[in-house]
Design a protein around this motif. Structure first.
Motif, PDB file in Angstrom:
ATOM      1  N   ILE A   1      -9.426  29.333  70.180  1.00  0.00           N
ATOM      2  CA  ILE A   1      -8.894  29.970  68.894  1.00  0.00           C
ATOM      3  C   ILE A   1      -8.038  30.596  69.558  1.00  0.00           C
ATOM      4  CG2 ILE A   1      -9.625  32.105  67.544  1.00  0.00           C
ATOM      5  CD1 ILE A   1     -11.536  30.732  66.112  1.00  0.00           C
ATOM      6  N   ILE A   2      -8.418  31.464  70.770  1.00  0.00           N
ATOM      7  CA  ILE A   2      -7.248  31.691  71.735  1.00  0.00           C
ATOM      8  C   ILE A   2      -6.532  30.826  72.053  1.00  0.00           C
ATOM      9  CG2 ILE A   2      -7.234  32.260  74.408  1.00  0.00           C
ATOM     10  CD1 ILE A   2     -10.119  32.869  73.540  1.00  0.00           C
ATOM     11  N   VAL A   3      -6.504  29.412  72.232  1.00  0.00           N
ATOM     12  CA  VAL A   3      -5.244  28.886  72.146  1.00  0.00           C
ATOM     13  C   VAL A   3      -4.152  28.942  71.718  1.00  0.00           C
ATOM     14  CG1 VAL A   3      -4.170  26.160  72.105  1.00  0.00           C
ATOM     15  CG2 VAL A   3      -5.953  27.041  74.351  1.00  0.00           C
ATOM     16  N   PHE A   4      -4.723  28.893  69.835  1.00  0.00           N
ATOM     17  CA  PHE A   4      -3.597  28.903  69.026  1.00  0.00           C
ATOM     18  C   PHE A   4      -3.190  29.712  68.700  1.00  0.00           C
ATOM     19  CE2 PHE A   4      -3.275  29.407  64.107  1.00  0.00           C
ATOM     20  CZ  PHE A   4      -1.993  27.818  63.887  1.00  0.00           C
ATOM     21  N   SER A   5      -3.978  31.404  68.765  1.00  0.00           N
ATOM     22  CA  SER A   5      -3.620  32.669  68.939  1.00  0.00           C
ATOM     23  C   SER A   5      -2.607  33.173  70.113  1.00  0.00           C
ATOM     24  CB  SER A   5      -4.925  33.945  68.781  1.00  0.00           C
ATOM     25  OG  SER A   5      -5.574  33.715  68.159  1.00  0.00           O
ATOM     26  N   LEU A   6      -3.051  32.482  70.680  1.00  0.00           N
ATOM     27  CA  LEU A   6      -1.689  32.751  71.822  1.00  0.00           C
ATOM     28  C   LEU A   6      -0.643  31.761  71.875  1.00  0.00           C
ATOM     29  CD1 LEU A   6      -1.482  34.127  74.708  1.00  0.00           C
ATOM     30  CD2 LEU A   6      -2.043  32.501  76.198  1.00  0.00           C
ATOM     31  N   GLY A   7      -0.238  30.885  71.585  1.00  0.00           N
ATOM     32  CA  GLY A   7       0.375  30.272  71.205  1.00  0.00           C
ATOM     33  C   GLY A   7       1.635  30.717  70.031  1.00  0.00           C
ATOM     34  N   LEU A   8       0.792  30.980  69.068  1.00  0.00           N
ATOM     35  CA  LEU A   8       1.522  31.466  67.846  1.00  0.00           C
ATOM     36  C   LEU A   8       1.799  33.087  68.584  1.00  0.00           C
ATOM     37  CD1 LEU A   8      -0.679  30.756  65.256  1.00  0.00           C
ATOM     38  CD2 LEU A   8       2.308  30.264  65.372  1.00  0.00           C
ATOM     39  N   ALA A   9       1.204  34.033  69.359  1.00  0.00           N
ATOM     40  CA  ALA A   9       2.217  35.264  69.732  1.00  0.00           C
ATOM     41  C   ALA A   9       3.126  35.033  70.697  1.00  0.00           C
ATOM     42  CB  ALA A   9       0.358  36.330  71.053  1.00  0.00           C
ATOM     43  N   LEU A  10       3.189  34.508  71.686  1.00  0.00           N
ATOM     44  CA  LEU A  10       4.205  34.099  72.341  1.00  0.00           C
ATOM     45  C   LEU A  10       5.232  33.475  72.178  1.00  0.00           C
ATOM     46  CD1 LEU A  10       1.417  32.352  75.809  1.00  0.00           C
ATOM     47  CD2 LEU A  10       3.098  34.744  75.464  1.00  0.00           C
ATOM     48  N   THR A  11       5.091  32.446  71.038  1.00  0.00           N
ATOM     49  CA  THR A  11       6.632  32.168  70.233  1.00  0.00           C
ATOM     50  C   THR A  11       7.077  33.510  69.556  1.00  0.00           C
ATOM     51  OG1 THR A  11       5.297  29.933  69.570  1.00  0.00           O
ATOM     52  CG2 THR A  11       6.628  30.201  68.606  1.00  0.00           C
ATOM     53  N   ALA A  12       6.342  34.565  68.864  1.00  0.00           N
ATOM     54  CA  ALA A  12       6.483  35.193  67.656  1.00  0.00           C
ATOM     55  C   ALA A  12       7.391  36.168  69.097  1.00  0.00           C
ATOM     56  CB  ALA A  12       5.990  36.323  67.018  1.00  0.00           C
ATOM     57  N   ILE A  13       7.124  36.323  70.153  1.00  0.00           N
ATOM     58  CA  ILE A  13       7.934  37.421  71.339  1.00  0.00           C
ATOM     59  C   ILE A  13       9.265  36.740  71.572  1.00  0.00           C
ATOM     60  CG2 ILE A  13       7.946  38.625  73.516  1.00  0.00           C
ATOM     61  CD1 ILE A  13       4.655  38.482  72.855  1.00  0.00           C
ATOM     62  N   VAL A  14       9.580  35.596  72.505  1.00  0.00           N
ATOM     63  CA  VAL A  14      10.406  35.282  72.322  1.00  0.00           C
ATOM     64  C   VAL A  14      11.652  34.456  70.889  1.00  0.00           C
ATOM     65  CG1 VAL A  14      11.429  32.301  73.030  1.00  0.00           C
ATOM     66  CG2 VAL A  14       9.133  33.712  73.651  1.00  0.00           C
ATOM     67  N   GLY A  15      10.912  34.457  70.148  1.00  0.00           N
ATOM     68  CA  GLY A  15      11.516  34.406  68.456  1.00  0.00           C
ATOM     69  C   GLY A  15      12.032  35.548  68.588  1.00  0.00           C
ATOM     70  N   LEU A  16      11.814  36.537  68.847  1.00  0.00           N
ATOM     71  CA  LEU A  16      12.070  38.089  68.698  1.00  0.00           C
ATOM     72  C   LEU A  16      13.168  38.060  69.602  1.00  0.00           C
ATOM     73  CD1 LEU A  16       8.989  39.760  68.080  1.00  0.00           C
ATOM     74  CD2 LEU A  16      10.880  40.041  66.200  1.00  0.00           C
ATOM     75  N   LYS A  17      13.384  37.875  70.677  1.00  0.00           N
ATOM     76  CA  LYS A  17      14.029  37.959  71.487  1.00  0.00           C
ATOM     77  C   LYS A  17      15.123  36.845  71.092  1.00  0.00           C
ATOM     78  CE  LYS A  17      16.517  38.693  75.435  1.00  0.00           C
ATOM     79  NZ  LYS A  17      16.703  39.527  75.389  1.00  0.00           N
ATOM     80  N   LEU A  18      15.118  35.772  71.059  1.00  0.00           N
ATOM     81  CA  LEU A  18      15.734  34.476  70.759  1.00  0.00           C
ATOM     82  C   LEU A  18      16.549  35.151  68.935  1.00  0.00           C
ATOM     83  CD1 LEU A  18      17.171  32.188  70.584  1.00  0.00           C
ATOM     84  CD2 LEU A  18      15.319  31.207  68.509  1.00  0.00           C
ATOM     85  N   PHE A  19      16.380  36.003  68.072  1.00  0.00           N
ATOM     86  CA  PHE A  19      17.092  36.129  67.099  1.00  0.00           C
ATOM     87  C   PHE A  19      17.640  37.973  67.291  1.00  0.00           C
ATOM     88  CE2 PHE A  19      14.312  33.041  64.871  1.00  0.00           C
ATOM     89  CZ  PHE A  19      15.328  32.183  64.347  1.00  0.00           C
ATOM     90  N   GLY A  20      17.255  37.921  68.600  1.00  0.00           N
ATOM     91  CA  GLY A  20      18.151  39.311  69.072  1.00  0.00           C
ATOM     92  C   GLY A  20      17.431  40.932  67.891  1.00  0.00           C
ATOM     93  N   LEU A  21      16.144  40.832  67.935  1.00  0.00           N
ATOM     94  CA  LEU A  21      15.585  42.079  67.273  1.00  0.00           C
ATOM     95  C   LEU A  21      14.181  42.443  68.770  1.00  0.00           C
ATOM     96  CD1 LEU A  21      14.296  40.292  64.363  1.00  0.00           C
ATOM     97  CD2 LEU A  21      16.289  41.400  64.346  1.00  0.00           C
ATOM     98  N   PHE A  22      14.512  41.920  69.634  1.00  0.00           N
ATOM     99  CA  PHE A  22      13.965  42.529  71.038  1.00  0.00           C
ATOM    100  C   PHE A  22      14.293  43.194  72.152  1.00  0.00           C
ATOM    101  CE2 PHE A  22      10.517  41.644  73.987  1.00  0.00           C
ATOM    102  CZ  PHE A  22       9.602  43.200  74.042  1.00  0.00           C
TER     103      PHE A  22
END
Length: 139
Positions: free
Chosen positions: A118-139
């Protein structure tokens, strides 16, 4: 005497394969889901390797090719593909660390293995969300 022997025999267990229609209803544990996603993410990274090498080449070849790289990666569809590849890398990395720990007999009990999945699944999604925000210029 024959009747008493027949009563002692137990019926043989019947093992059936899971059909395609039953796969939708079948519930995997978290460790199984993470394992399948680890394989899918590894295959995606391998199959998209030519695309990644092309992007890397475009970013380093010259100033003009870097401008082409920026124009190409400015497209929303390419950003979504890159976000999928980012998720693949991050999930594969986190799950790989989990499997290394399991190989060292750390967290092999059922509860610990479920928790780490569960930690691996959640961590992968959370890190992807952070990088995605940066990728789309929202962060």
């Amino acid at each position: 005497m024959v009747d008493s022997q027949q009563k002692v025999k137990s019926p043989k267990p019947v093992y059936r394969n899971i059909g395609l229609a039953q796969l939708i209803k079948y519930r995997l544990p978290w460790a199984g889901k993470v394992s399948i996603l680890h394989r899918i993410s590894g295959a995606a990274l391998f199959l998209m390797l030519p695309f990644l090498l092309y992007l890397f080449d475009q970013s380093l070849a010259s100033e003009l090719s870097y401008q082409k790289f920026q124009a190409l990666t400015g497209n929303v569809l390419v950003k979504i593909i890159c976000l999928g590849l980012i998720w693949s890398f991050l999930h594969h990395f986190c799950a790989g660390i989990r499997y290394l720990l399991l190989d060292m007999d750390i967290g092999v009990e059922k509860l610990d293995a479920n928790r780490s999945a569960i930690i691996v699944f959640s961590l992968g999604l959370a890190l992807t969300a952070i990088v995605g925000l940066k990728l789309f210029g929202l962060f």
